[in-house]
Design a protein around this motif. Structure first.
Motif, PDB file in Angstrom:
ATOM      1  N   CYS A   1       0.813  -1.227  -0.041  1.00  0.00           N
ATOM      2  CA  CYS A   1      -0.070  -0.203  -0.152  1.00  0.00           C
ATOM      3  C   CYS A   1       0.975   1.316   0.102  1.00  0.00           C
ATOM      4  CB  CYS A   1      -0.911   0.019   1.151  1.00  0.00           C
ATOM      5  SG  CYS A   1      -2.113  -1.395   1.357  1.00  0.00           S
ATOM      6  N   GLU A   2       0.448   2.416  -0.430  1.00  0.00           N
ATOM      7  CA  GLU A   2       0.927   3.839  -0.495  1.00  0.00           C
ATOM      8  C   GLU A   2       0.012   4.288   0.543  1.00  0.00           C
ATOM      9  OE1 GLU A   2       2.523   6.277   0.657  1.00  0.00           O
ATOM     10  OE2 GLU A   2       4.126   5.721  -0.805  1.00  0.00           O
ATOM     11  N   PRO A   3       0.124   4.360   1.780  1.00  0.00           N
ATOM     12  CA  PRO A   3      -0.728   4.983   2.670  1.00  0.00           C
ATOM     13  C   PRO A   3      -1.195   6.383   2.778  1.00  0.00           C
ATOM     14  CG  PRO A   3       0.800   4.221   3.959  1.00  0.00           C
ATOM     15  CD  PRO A   3       1.378   3.935   2.551  1.00  0.00           C
ATOM     16  N   HIS A   4       0.134   7.077   2.043  1.00  0.00           N
ATOM     17  CA  HIS A   4      -0.148   8.705   2.044  1.00  0.00           C
ATOM     18  C   HIS A   4       0.484   9.264   0.885  1.00  0.00           C
ATOM     19  CE1 HIS A   4      -0.097  12.339   4.702  1.00  0.00           C
ATOM     20  NE2 HIS A   4       0.493  12.722   3.670  1.00  0.00           N
ATOM     21  N   ALA A   5      -0.280   9.624  -0.184  1.00  0.00           N
ATOM     22  CA  ALA A   5       0.505  10.082  -1.459  1.00  0.00           C
ATOM     23  C   ALA A   5      -0.150  11.529  -1.753  1.00  0.00           C
ATOM     24  CB  ALA A   5       0.274   9.338  -2.463  1.00  0.00           C
ATOM     25  N   HIS A   6       0.235  12.179  -2.562  1.00  0.00           N
ATOM     26  CA  HIS A   6      -0.223  13.429  -2.950  1.00  0.00           C
ATOM     27  C   HIS A   6      -0.078  13.474  -4.486  1.00  0.00           C
ATOM     28  CE1 HIS A   6      -0.334  15.681   1.036  1.00  0.00           C
ATOM     29  NE2 HIS A   6       0.686  14.978   1.052  1.00  0.00           N
TER      30      HIS A   6
ATOM     31  N   ILE B   1       0.412   0.316  18.794  1.00  0.00           N
ATOM     32  CA  ILE B   1      -0.435   1.247  17.809  1.00  0.00           C
ATOM     33  C   ILE B   1      -0.283   0.874  16.423  1.00  0.00           C
ATOM     34  CG2 ILE B   1      -0.458   3.685  16.948  1.00  0.00           C
ATOM     35  CD1 ILE B   1       0.843   4.623  19.707  1.00  0.00           C
ATOM     36  N   PRO B   2      -1.072   0.760  15.603  1.00  0.00           N
ATOM     37  CA  PRO B   2      -0.987   0.225  14.032  1.00  0.00           C
ATOM     38  C   PRO B   2      -0.187   1.294  13.483  1.00  0.00           C
ATOM     39  CG  PRO B   2      -3.548   0.239  14.941  1.00  0.00           C
ATOM     40  CD  PRO B   2      -2.683   0.864  15.936  1.00  0.00           C
ATOM     41  N   LEU B   3       0.799   0.832  12.727  1.00  0.00           N
ATOM     42  CA  LEU B   3       1.806   1.595  11.985  1.00  0.00           C
ATOM     43  C   LEU B   3       1.806   1.280  10.564  1.00  0.00           C
ATOM     44  CD1 LEU B   3       4.400   3.697  12.172  1.00  0.00           C
ATOM     45  CD2 LEU B   3       5.685   1.472  12.244  1.00  0.00           C
ATOM     46  N   ALA B   4       1.493   2.356   9.708  1.00  0.00           N
ATOM     47  CA  ALA B   4       1.620   2.185   8.172  1.00  0.00           C
ATOM     48  C   ALA B   4       2.863   3.099   7.798  1.00  0.00           C
ATOM     49  CB  ALA B   4       0.354   2.576   7.543  1.00  0.00           C
ATOM     50  N   ALA B   5       3.625   2.717   6.896  1.00  0.00           N
ATOM     51  CA  ALA B   5       4.717   3.608   6.194  1.00  0.00           C
ATOM     52  C   ALA B   5       4.279   3.820   4.742  1.00  0.00           C
ATOM     53  CB  ALA B   5       5.839   2.917   6.573  1.00  0.00           C
ATOM     54  N   GLY B   6       4.891   5.055   4.209  1.00  0.00           N
ATOM     55  CA  GLY B   6       4.818   5.431   2.844  1.00  0.00           C
ATOM     56  C   GLY B   6       5.692   6.151   2.579  1.00  0.00           C
ATOM     57  N   ALA B   7       5.733   6.911   1.339  1.00  0.00           N
ATOM     58  CA  ALA B   7       6.682   7.535   0.715  1.00  0.00           C
ATOM     59  C   ALA B   7       6.050   9.155   0.747  1.00  0.00           C
ATOM     60  CB  ALA B   7       7.132   7.235  -0.752  1.00  0.00           C
ATOM     61  N   ASP B   8       4.805   9.552   0.959  1.00  0.00           N
ATOM     62  CA  ASP B   8       4.339  10.740   0.683  1.00  0.00           C
ATOM     63  C   ASP B   8       4.422  11.263  -0.515  1.00  0.00           C
ATOM     64  OD1 ASP B   8       3.186  13.018   1.582  1.00  0.00           O
ATOM     65  OD2 ASP B   8       5.086  13.717   3.074  1.00  0.00           O
ATOM     66  N   ASN B   9       5.306  12.327  -0.618  1.00  0.00           N
ATOM     67  CA  ASN B   9       5.631  12.919  -2.241  1.00  0.00           C
ATOM     68  C   ASN B   9       6.374  12.038  -3.160  1.00  0.00           C
ATOM     69  OD1 ASN B   9       4.971  15.007   0.282  1.00  0.00           O
ATOM     70  ND2 ASN B   9       4.049  15.816  -1.523  1.00  0.00           N
ATOM     71  N   LEU B  10       6.100  12.316  -4.412  1.00  0.00           N
ATOM     72  CA  LEU B  10       6.718  11.742  -5.364  1.00  0.00           C
ATOM     73  C   LEU B  10       7.093  12.967  -6.492  1.00  0.00           C
ATOM     74  CD1 LEU B  10       7.667   9.187  -6.868  1.00  0.00           C
ATOM     75  CD2 LEU B  10       5.388   9.258  -8.086  1.00  0.00           C
ATOM     76  N   ARG B  11       8.667  13.192  -6.272  1.00  0.00           N
ATOM     77  CA  ARG B  11       9.164  14.285  -7.240  1.00  0.00           C
ATOM     78  C   ARG B  11       8.380  15.172  -7.566  1.00  0.00           C
ATOM     79  NH1 ARG B  11      11.423  14.019 -11.819  1.00  0.00           N
ATOM     80  NH2 ARG B  11      12.758  14.927 -10.705  1.00  0.00           N
ATOM     81  N   ASP B  12       8.090  16.286  -6.419  1.00  0.00           N
ATOM     82  CA  ASP B  12       7.699  17.295  -6.232  1.00  0.00           C
ATOM     83  C   ASP B  12       8.234  18.214  -5.258  1.00  0.00           C
ATOM     84  OD1 ASP B  12       6.697  16.959  -3.764  1.00  0.00           O
ATOM     85  OD2 ASP B  12       4.757  16.140  -4.259  1.00  0.00           O
TER      86      ASP B  12
ATOM     87  N   ALA C   1       0.052  -1.288   6.767  1.00  0.00           N
ATOM     88  CA  ALA C   1      -1.108  -0.390   6.159  1.00  0.00           C
ATOM     89  C   ALA C   1      -2.622  -0.565   5.943  1.00  0.00           C
ATOM     90  CB  ALA C   1       0.021  -0.189   5.006  1.00  0.00           C
ATOM     91  N   ARG C   2      -2.776  -1.871   5.516  1.00  0.00           N
ATOM     92  CA  ARG C   2      -4.044  -2.087   5.362  1.00  0.00           C
ATOM     93  C   ARG C   2      -5.099  -1.717   6.699  1.00  0.00           C
ATOM     94  NH1 ARG C   2      -5.035  -4.512   0.254  1.00  0.00           N
ATOM     95  NH2 ARG C   2      -7.073  -5.127   1.009  1.00  0.00           N
ATOM     96  N   THR C   3      -4.347  -2.351   7.671  1.00  0.00           N
ATOM     97  CA  THR C   3      -5.055  -2.083   8.951  1.00  0.00           C
ATOM     98  C   THR C   3      -5.313  -0.587   9.361  1.00  0.00           C
ATOM     99  OG1 THR C   3      -4.188  -3.884  10.219  1.00  0.00           O
ATOM    100  CG2 THR C   3      -5.030  -2.307  11.518  1.00  0.00           C
ATOM    101  N   VAL C   4      -4.312   0.252   9.036  1.00  0.00           N
ATOM    102  CA  VAL C   4      -4.622   1.667   9.097  1.00  0.00           C
ATOM    103  C   VAL C   4      -5.583   2.234   8.078  1.00  0.00           C
ATOM    104  CG1 VAL C   4      -3.454   4.002   9.095  1.00  0.00           C
ATOM    105  CG2 VAL C   4      -2.311   1.939  10.275  1.00  0.00           C
ATOM    106  N   LEU C   5      -5.681   1.878   6.875  1.00  0.00           N
ATOM    107  CA  LEU C   5      -6.456   2.333   6.002  1.00  0.00           C
ATOM    108  C   LEU C   5      -7.767   1.758   6.012  1.00  0.00           C
ATOM    109  CD1 LEU C   5      -4.319   2.298   2.782  1.00  0.00           C
ATOM    110  CD2 LEU C   5      -4.764   4.139   4.288  1.00  0.00           C
ATOM    111  N   GLY C   6      -8.138   0.650   6.919  1.00  0.00           N
ATOM    112  CA  GLY C   6      -9.436   0.233   7.164  1.00  0.00           C
ATOM    113  C   GLY C   6      -9.753  -0.922   6.192  1.00  0.00           C
ATOM    114  N   LEU C   7      -8.671  -1.622   5.605  1.00  0.00           N
ATOM    115  CA  LEU C   7      -8.947  -2.527   4.317  1.00  0.00           C
ATOM    116  C   LEU C   7      -8.997  -3.952   4.970  1.00  0.00           C
ATOM    117  CD1 LEU C   7      -6.671  -0.770   1.804  1.00  0.00           C
ATOM    118  CD2 LEU C   7      -9.182  -0.753   1.868  1.00  0.00           C
ATOM    119  N   PRO C   8      -9.773  -4.945   4.326  1.00  0.00           N
ATOM    120  CA  PRO C   8      -9.427  -6.295   4.672  1.00  0.00           C
ATOM    121  C   PRO C   8      -8.121  -6.880   4.300  1.00  0.00           C
ATOM    122  CG  PRO C   8     -10.798  -6.064   2.754  1.00  0.00           C
ATOM    123  CD  PRO C   8     -10.478  -4.709   3.162  1.00  0.00           C
TER     124      PRO C   8
END
Length: 422
Positions: free
Chosen positions: A66-71, A312-323, A359-366
């Motif tokens: 998952c990418e739990p936090h993108a823009h 605490i449920p922990l997710a990790a992502g990259a946030d921004n992509l070349r901006d 990440a799926r737990t944090v995003l509320g996904l099965p």
């Protein structure tokens, strides 16, 4: 129909194939297995349904990332800014506000699709994207573009659209974004003149509309604020008081990494009681934070070890992509795992969980994976050292969404260097 996937350096193209079974694939634990898939889920045995049986010899199966936090509205705009610019958070915001005046919905849609293709090719089947409501031009252009893209990608990529409402965004525009199809309510209390007001109005909107919340929170490394002034403390106290049933998420939280244990532990205990999930975003925060520090530069990273230890449920992502907020990044979840291990000192299995199951737990996904009943969002990687995969050393990947192959990447490499010592 039986079909061999072939080797990671082969040329087979499987995109669009519906898979009934993966045969001879290696599980995370190391054993070889056959995995049956029906109606988008893992089943017991090989089902008597339409689809292809794939000989997955030479491959290892993982849950898709998952990418739990993108823009996605900002993605791939780095070329539009001064290449010599090195931004902290506030200057990145200024750079983006200069860029966005010339950005329309078609521009956002085109770049977002390019970014999604990069994410998917690298094993990501779910993306939560925060979307600005600009106060110049049509404020809904990003929301409309990404809601439309969400529908276009349905069945291939799960896209969650989160309203990113700054303190300058009127309540009526937040409501309009929700009416147009936004899935999640977000905001940036740490940038507002009155952070408490921003937390409160986000939770008020969540209660009115029954939507989850994902706030940019405590995205600073200073420790001058009192603990009861943390966005995260305010958020947790309000969630407990309101007894909200929906998923509540706090993203960034880099200030947690700057607090000493005697201040950090009570905050984490409160967050755990409130059931809040945390999203850590190492590459962007390592880029943005600590630029004014002359020595012992802060890492700009949430206290991931202590967050996990607190349950605490922990997710990790990259946030921004070349901006403007991150001119680097390759849309690769294993870039994130590498940073979690090197900068966050997590173990490999913990880093992998942060981009997959956590990440799926944090995003509320099965749950997705190889257990019976799991969603068949899966990623095949070369069957070698899993540490090489988590370090980002392997590029070959085959990606399934609900049992459908949505990406197939092979890498052919030749070297004029001997393989073995003579």
């Amino acid at each position: 129909m039986n079909q061999s996937i072939g080797a990671p350096d082969g040329t087979e193209v499987l995109t669009g194939v519906t898979v009934r079974a993966l045969r001879g694939v290696r599980l995370i634990g190391g054993t070889l297995a056959d995995i049956g898939i029906a109606d988008g889920h893992v089943v017991d045995g090989v089902p008597d349904t339409a689809g292809v049986d794939l000989d997955a010899t030479g491959w290892r199966v993982l849950p898709a990332a998952c990418e739990p936090h993108a823009h996605l509205d900002k993605a791939l705009t780095a070329a539009r800014m001064d290449p010599g610019t090195g931004n902290d958070l506030m200057s990145a915001i200024t750079s983006w506000r200069e860029i966005v005046t010339a950005v329309d919905a078609a521009d956002i849609a085109a770049r977002a699709l390019m970014a999604v293709r990069r994410y998917t090719a690298r094993g990501i089947t779910t993306i939560r994207t925060h979307v600005d409501i600009p106060q110049t031009g049509d404020p809904m252009r990003g929301i409309d573009a990404l809601v439309a893209l969400r529908e276009r990608l349905r069945g291939r990529v799960t896209l969650q659209v989160c309203v990113l409402a700054g303190s300058d965004v009127p309540d009526a525009q937040i409501a309009e974004a929700i009416r147009r199809g936004a899935d999640v309510i977000g905001g940036c209390p740490h940038l507002a003149p009155d952070p408490h007001h921003e937390v409160t109005r986000a939770l008020d909107a969540a209660q009115r509309h029954g939507l989850p919340v994902d706030l940019h929170a405590d995205e600073q490394t200073d420790v001058t604020l009192a603990d009861d002034a943390l966005d995260l403390t305010d958020l947790a106290e309000q969630v407990l008081r309101r007894r909200l049933p929906q998923r509540i998420t706090a993203s960034h939280c880099v200030r947690l990494g700057a607090l000493p244990p005697e201040r950090l532990d009570p905050v984490l205990a409160l967050v755990a009681r409130a059931g809040i999930g945390i999203v850590t975003l190492p590459i962007t925060n390592l880029y943005l934070q600590g630029r004014d520090t002359t020595h012992l530069v802060p890492r700009g990273l949430a206290a991931v070890r202590r967050i996990l230890d607190a349950g605490i449920p922990l997710a990790a992502g990259a946030d921004n992509l070349r901006d403007p907020f991150n001119p680097a990044g390759r849309a690769d979840p294993f870039e994130t795992t590498s940073l979690l291990m090197t900068a966050g000192h997590l173990r490999g299995e913990e880093a992998l969980a942060a981009i997959t199951t956590g990440a799926r737990t944090v995003l509320g996904l099965p749950a997705a994976g190889t257990d019976v009943g799991d969603v068949a969002d899966l990623m095949l990687v070369p069957d070698g050292d899993l540490g090489d995969v988590l370090a980002g050393a392997e590029d070959a990947r085959i990606v399934l969404t609900g049992g459908r192959v949505v990406a197939d990447t092979r890498v052919r490499r030749t070297l004029d260097i001997p393989e073995r010592q003579v």
